[in-house]
Scaffold this motif. Structure first.
Motif, mmCIF file in Angstrom:
data_model
loop_
_atom_site.group_PDB
_atom_site.id
_atom_site.type_symbol
_atom_site.label_atom_id
_atom_site.label_comp_id
_atom_site.label_asym_id
_atom_site.label_seq_id
_atom_site.Cartn_x
_atom_site.Cartn_y
_atom_site.Cartn_z
ATOM 1 N N LEU A 8 -7.843 46.269 15.257
ATOM 2 C CA LEU A 8 -8.841 45.382 15.825
ATOM 3 C C LEU A 8 -9.744 46.163 16.752
ATOM 4 O O LEU A 8 -9.296 47.054 17.469
ATOM 5 C CB LEU A 8 -8.169 44.255 16.613
ATOM 6 N N GLY A 9 -11.023 45.798 16.747
ATOM 7 C CA GLY A 9 -11.966 46.419 17.656
ATOM 8 C C GLY A 9 -11.878 45.778 19.038
ATOM 9 O O GLY A 9 -11.230 44.751 19.232
ATOM 10 N N SER A 10 -12.553 46.376 19.991
ATOM 11 C CA SER A 10 -12.499 45.855 21.363
ATOM 12 C C SER A 10 -13.067 44.438 21.449
ATOM 13 O O SER A 10 -12.572 43.617 22.228
ATOM 14 C CB SER A 10 -13.225 46.790 22.325
ATOM 15 N N ASP A 11 -14.092 44.136 20.645
ATOM 16 C CA ASP A 11 -14.640 42.773 20.637
ATOM 17 C C ASP A 11 -13.610 41.766 20.129
ATOM 18 O O ASP A 11 -13.536 40.647 20.636
ATOM 19 C CB ASP A 11 -15.891 42.695 19.765
ATOM 20 N N ASP A 12 -12.819 42.172 19.136
ATOM 21 C CA ASP A 12 -11.779 41.290 18.611
ATOM 22 C C ASP A 12 -10.739 40.989 19.683
ATOM 23 O O ASP A 12 -10.309 39.852 19.837
ATOM 24 C CB ASP A 12 -11.092 41.929 17.401
ATOM 25 N N TRP A 13 -10.315 42.019 20.419
ATOM 26 C CA TRP A 13 -9.330 41.828 21.477
ATOM 27 C C TRP A 13 -9.881 40.937 22.580
ATOM 28 O O TRP A 13 -9.161 40.099 23.127
ATOM 29 C CB TRP A 13 -8.863 43.166 22.051
ATOM 30 N N GLN A 14 -11.170 41.083 22.897
ATOM 31 C CA GLN A 14 -11.780 40.220 23.910
ATOM 32 C C GLN A 14 -11.808 38.773 23.439
ATOM 33 O O GLN A 14 -11.553 37.851 24.217
ATOM 34 C CB GLN A 14 -13.193 40.688 24.235
ATOM 35 N N ARG A 15 -12.106 38.565 22.153
ATOM 36 C CA ARG A 15 -12.108 37.208 21.605
ATOM 37 C C ARG A 15 -10.713 36.590 21.651
ATOM 38 O O ARG A 15 -10.550 35.413 21.982
ATOM 39 C CB ARG A 15 -12.617 37.216 20.163
ATOM 40 N N LEU A 16 -9.704 37.392 21.311
ATOM 41 C CA LEU A 16 -8.329 36.893 21.385
ATOM 42 C C LEU A 16 -7.954 36.528 22.819
ATOM 43 O O LEU A 16 -7.358 35.479 23.066
ATOM 44 C CB LEU A 16 -7.361 37.950 20.853
ATOM 45 N N SER A 57 -6.677 46.702 27.348
ATOM 46 C CA SER A 57 -8.090 47.044 27.161
ATOM 47 C C SER A 57 -8.609 47.902 28.309
ATOM 48 O O SER A 57 -9.372 48.834 28.100
ATOM 49 C CB SER A 57 -8.931 45.775 27.045
#
Length: 65
Positions: free
Chosen positions: A8-16, A60
């Motif tokens: 997962l990219g950093s944007d994906d982790w932020q969304r989660l 993150s």
């Protein structure tokens, strides 16, 4: 693709992280409309969501330069 190989990219982790926080807020709001025994279960789940969101945020932060 298995979950262990999922990248997962950093944007994906932020969304989660944000989704977990949103879910925790929703559980908190719903807890006012249920009996006390059910309220405790919702608060426990809310805490789990918030703890996982905090773990994601910590991971993150550690990966940033």
């Amino acid at each position: 693709m298995s979950p262990s190989t999922l990248e997962l990219g950093s944007d994906d982790w932020q969304r989660l992280r944000d989704a977990l926080r949103y879910q925790a807020r929703d559980l908190h709001h719903r807890s006012y409309a249920v009996p006390a025994d059910r309220r405790q279960l919702l608060w426990e789940e809310m805490d789990r969501c918030l703890n996982l969101a905090a773990r994601i945020e910590d991971l993150s932060a550690n990966e940033r330069p």
